[in-house]
Design a protein around this motif. Sequence first.
Motif, PDB file in Angstrom:
ATOM      1  N   GLY A  42      21.580  62.242  26.303  1.00 35.74           N
ATOM      2  CA  GLY A  42      22.316  62.380  27.554  1.00 35.74           C
ATOM      3  C   GLY A  42      23.258  61.236  27.865  1.00 35.74           C
ATOM      4  O   GLY A  42      24.062  61.342  28.776  1.00 35.74           O
ATOM      5  N   ASN A  43      23.170  60.135  27.119  1.00 33.36           N
ATOM      6  CA  ASN A  43      24.067  59.017  27.401  1.00 33.36           C
ATOM      7  C   ASN A  43      25.469  59.337  26.902  1.00 33.36           C
ATOM      8  O   ASN A  43      25.666  59.768  25.777  1.00 33.36           O
ATOM      9  N   ILE A  44      26.471  59.131  27.778  1.00 28.27           N
ATOM     10  CA  ILE A  44      27.823  59.541  27.412  1.00 28.27           C
ATOM     11  C   ILE A  44      28.490  58.542  26.472  1.00 28.27           C
ATOM     12  O   ILE A  44      29.560  58.809  25.958  1.00 28.27           O
ATOM     13  N   HIS A  45      27.852  57.398  26.237  1.00 28.93           N
ATOM     14  CA  HIS A  45      28.496  56.383  25.412  1.00 28.93           C
ATOM     15  C   HIS A  45      28.115  56.462  23.938  1.00 28.93           C
ATOM     16  O   HIS A  45      28.474  55.583  23.172  1.00 28.93           O
ATOM     17  N   ILE A  46      27.380  57.466  23.527  1.00 27.81           N
ATOM     18  CA  ILE A  46      27.079  57.607  22.098  1.00 27.81           C
ATOM     19  C   ILE A  46      28.322  58.098  21.358  1.00 27.81           C
ATOM     20  O   ILE A  46      29.241  58.648  21.957  1.00 27.81           O
TER      21      ILE A  46
ATOM     22  N   THR B 210      14.071  57.014  32.520  1.00 26.74           N
ATOM     23  CA  THR B 210      13.535  57.752  31.382  1.00 26.74           C
ATOM     24  C   THR B 210      14.370  57.409  30.172  1.00 26.74           C
ATOM     25  O   THR B 210      15.580  57.300  30.257  1.00 26.74           O
ATOM     26  N   LEU B 211      13.719  57.226  29.059  1.00 22.63           N
ATOM     27  CA  LEU B 211      14.431  56.876  27.847  1.00 22.63           C
ATOM     28  C   LEU B 211      14.050  57.896  26.785  1.00 22.63           C
ATOM     29  O   LEU B 211      13.038  57.762  26.113  1.00 22.63           O
ATOM     30  N   LYS B 212      14.838  58.930  26.705  1.00 24.22           N
ATOM     31  CA  LYS B 212      14.559  59.987  25.733  1.00 24.22           C
ATOM     32  C   LYS B 212      15.318  59.694  24.451  1.00 24.22           C
ATOM     33  O   LYS B 212      16.540  59.613  24.446  1.00 24.22           O
TER      34      LYS B 212
END
Length: 207
Positions: free
Chosen positions: A200-204, A172-174
């Motif tokens: 939800g990506n922790i690398h932002i 999923t790409l939200k």
Amino acid sequence: MRVTKEFYERDTRIVAEELLGKILVRKINGKVLKARIVETEAYIGPIDKASHAYGGKVTPRTKTLYGEPGLAYVYLIYGMYYCLNLITERIDYPAGVLIRAVEPLENIEEISLLRYKLPYDKLTKYQQKNITNGPGKLCMAMAITKNENSIQTLNSNELYVEEPLEKYKLETLKVFKCKRIGIDYAEEAKDFLWRYYIKGNIHISKI
DNA sequence: TCACTGATACTCT
DNA sequence: GAGTATCAGTGAA
């Protein structure tokens, strides 16, 4: 599969959004570094006070912004850090997408050495989390400097963007949109929702 | 974890 | 000469 010229020849905001999940590829020292793009910002010179080319301003530095879609625009900021942009739309229309954060996928060892001069397993948790979560950081981690300015990423084998391989596709790409960062001087343009990131990506770089 | 601050050199006026 | 699409270190909680 590398992305095509047509991919970049569209509205900058669409390109910024669709670059999320794509793979940034960098060849250096005979190694191939790959990282997933997880955060971007759109800069559209003609209507954007935050852009270096606002109002059609042409200087030696901004020349690249007016070039072909697919070009890499790399500039120095605060005297110490580089930022990577990809040129969009068309020739003589100064617009591009700033890559703000990536997630390392291949050759993390090499990325770690470039970034901290330490092997990945020697990094603290804090360093691992901060390895590529900012425009200046990802340039350090992937050895991008002003030497890479004006590279045509549609032709170059050193630096380009490709579609994710099957194993790197996200289920999923939200996409989230919000105000851009670090441009408080830009008056009404600072409120444009031209920053895009994968939820939800922790690398932002910043929630 | 957060807020604050200094570093630094290049670009444009 | 002034300003900058940032980061790491520090000190307090």
